[in-house]
Design an enzyme around this catalytic site. Sequence first.
Site, PDB file in Angstrom:
ATOM      1  N   LYS A  44      61.336   5.973 -97.823  1.00  0.00           N
ATOM      2  CA  LYS A  44      60.107   5.270 -98.221  1.00  0.00           C
ATOM      3  C   LYS A  44      60.449   4.015 -99.025  1.00  0.00           C
ATOM      4  CE  LYS A  44      55.627   4.987 -99.763  1.00  0.00           C
ATOM      5  NZ  LYS A  44      55.659   4.082-100.903  1.00  0.00           N
ATOM      6  N   TYR A  69      70.149   5.410-109.487  1.00  0.00           N
ATOM      7  CA  TYR A  69      70.133   5.360-110.950  1.00  0.00           C
ATOM      8  C   TYR A  69      71.267   4.514-111.516  1.00  0.00           C
ATOM      9  CZ  TYR A  69      66.341   8.714-111.143  1.00  0.00           C
ATOM     10  OH  TYR A  69      65.113   9.314-111.012  1.00  0.00           O
ATOM     11  N   ALA A  84      53.879  13.762-111.190  1.00  0.00           N
ATOM     12  CA  ALA A  84      52.864  14.406-110.362  1.00  0.00           C
ATOM     13  C   ALA A  84      51.545  13.674-110.559  1.00  0.00           C
ATOM     14  CB  ALA A  84      52.724  15.874-110.758  1.00  0.00           C
ATOM     15  N   GLN A  86      47.473  12.853-110.819  1.00  0.00           N
ATOM     16  CA  GLN A  86      46.289  13.522-111.362  1.00  0.00           C
ATOM     17  C   GLN A  86      45.339  13.864-110.224  1.00  0.00           C
ATOM     18  OE1 GLN A  86      44.404  11.169-114.346  1.00  0.00           O
ATOM     19  NE2 GLN A  86      42.833  12.656-114.814  1.00  0.00           N
ATOM     20  N   ALA A 122      54.457   4.418-117.476  1.00  0.00           N
ATOM     21  CA  ALA A 122      53.081   4.391-116.969  1.00  0.00           C
ATOM     22  C   ALA A 122      52.630   5.739-116.427  1.00  0.00           C
ATOM     23  CB  ALA A 122      52.932   3.330-115.888  1.00  0.00           C
ATOM     24  N   VAL A 126      50.315   9.243-120.379  1.00  0.00           N
ATOM     25  CA  VAL A 126      51.255   8.181-120.726  1.00  0.00           C
ATOM     26  C   VAL A 126      51.696   8.219-122.181  1.00  0.00           C
ATOM     27  CG1 VAL A 126      49.497   6.414-121.225  1.00  0.00           C
ATOM     28  CG2 VAL A 126      51.762   5.742-120.415  1.00  0.00           C
ATOM     29  N   ARG A 157      36.604  -4.855-121.196  1.00  0.00           N
ATOM     30  CA  ARG A 157      36.286  -6.288-121.197  1.00  0.00           C
ATOM     31  C   ARG A 157      35.504  -6.676-119.944  1.00  0.00           C
ATOM     32  NH1 ARG A 157      41.817  -9.064-121.580  1.00  0.00           N
ATOM     33  NH2 ARG A 157      40.554 -10.987-121.622  1.00  0.00           N
ATOM     34  N   HIS A 172      36.811 -10.434-125.883  1.00  0.00           N
ATOM     35  CA  HIS A 172      37.975  -9.929-126.608  1.00  0.00           C
ATOM     36  C   HIS A 172      37.585  -8.601-127.253  1.00  0.00           C
ATOM     37  CE1 HIS A 172      39.637 -13.873-125.850  1.00  0.00           C
ATOM     38  NE2 HIS A 172      38.500 -14.370-126.289  1.00  0.00           N
ATOM     39  N   HIS A 179      45.255   7.195-124.076  1.00  0.00           N
ATOM     40  CA  HIS A 179      44.796   6.769-122.748  1.00  0.00           C
ATOM     41  C   HIS A 179      44.228   8.021-122.086  1.00  0.00           C
ATOM     42  CE1 HIS A 179      44.511   5.055-118.803  1.00  0.00           C
ATOM     43  NE2 HIS A 179      45.479   5.812-118.312  1.00  0.00           N
TER      44      HIS A 179
END
Length: 327
Positions: A44, A69, A84, A86, A122, A126, A157, A172, A179
Amino acid sequence: MTATKQHKKVILVGDGAVGSSYAFALVTQNIAQELGIIDIFKEKTQGDAEDLSHALAFTSPKKIYAADYADCHDADLVVLTAGAPQKPGETRLDLVEKNLRINKEVVTQIVASGFKGIFLVAANPVDILTYSTWKFSGFPKERVIGSGTSLDSARFRQALAAKIGVDARSVHAYIMGEHGDSEFAVWSHANVAGVGLYDWLQANRDVDEQGLVDLFISVRDAAYSIINKKGATFYGIAVALARITKAILDDENAVLPLSVFQEGQYEGVEDCYIGQPAIVGAYGIVRPVNIPLNDAELQKMQASANQLKAIIDEAFSKEEFASAAKN
């Protein structure tokens, strides 16, 4: 890594929907000169590298390849999206244990390569996986960063901008905390082109107080809505990661809402990574930006941190994770 280095190298670990969207964003935005992609599905990554390379005639030169690696050893930045996914009905915190195992294996191999750059995390949840990356790597806290509430703040925003009829870049406002479900809006410092949000709304009557509550709920729960409709979120976070990447590689000293290590910036919030604005550049987090929170916001920050800390403490009480910790 040096801030003046011209050849910038990024290694992406995880070539799923988020990872491949991030790679596409790097190519289309002309970010970095070298991109290596690591995934357990090597074929892939080879296909994606080849496909992405076909866009280079329209963008700028870049070396793109399926990496191992060992290729991390001289990278400026390693971005971790491996984990994995969500599933519908599953919270980000439900993912903890299975993704901690993946994180431990991945980080151990990256560090073994001799990598000396910056980690950008990410994979969800996280904040917890940024903390575990710091623990498993032994790296200084400044060189381990999570995407944090960068996407949440962008959603906030954009939602405010759509409601009041201005460009999102003129709004802003920050989402802080986890998160996830315990995040909160920093209403006290939200502004439109320098005009406090409440002053703006009083003058323009664009939305009432209940409308603001509903707007925040839609922002907080946006991921669940998208997951129920299409199975996953990936475009928004990919562009958020590209923005953070650019800030690091170009040594911008940009202020972005990230998952940042806490050591007393806010009363009662310590020894965890959680979303707050920070200055970020070529050497990672330069320093956190400690927005003064009102009492209600501080209580939400503390509650969010306490929830994360309880999960972290439980996870690292287990031998398989505690024995691998270097920090």
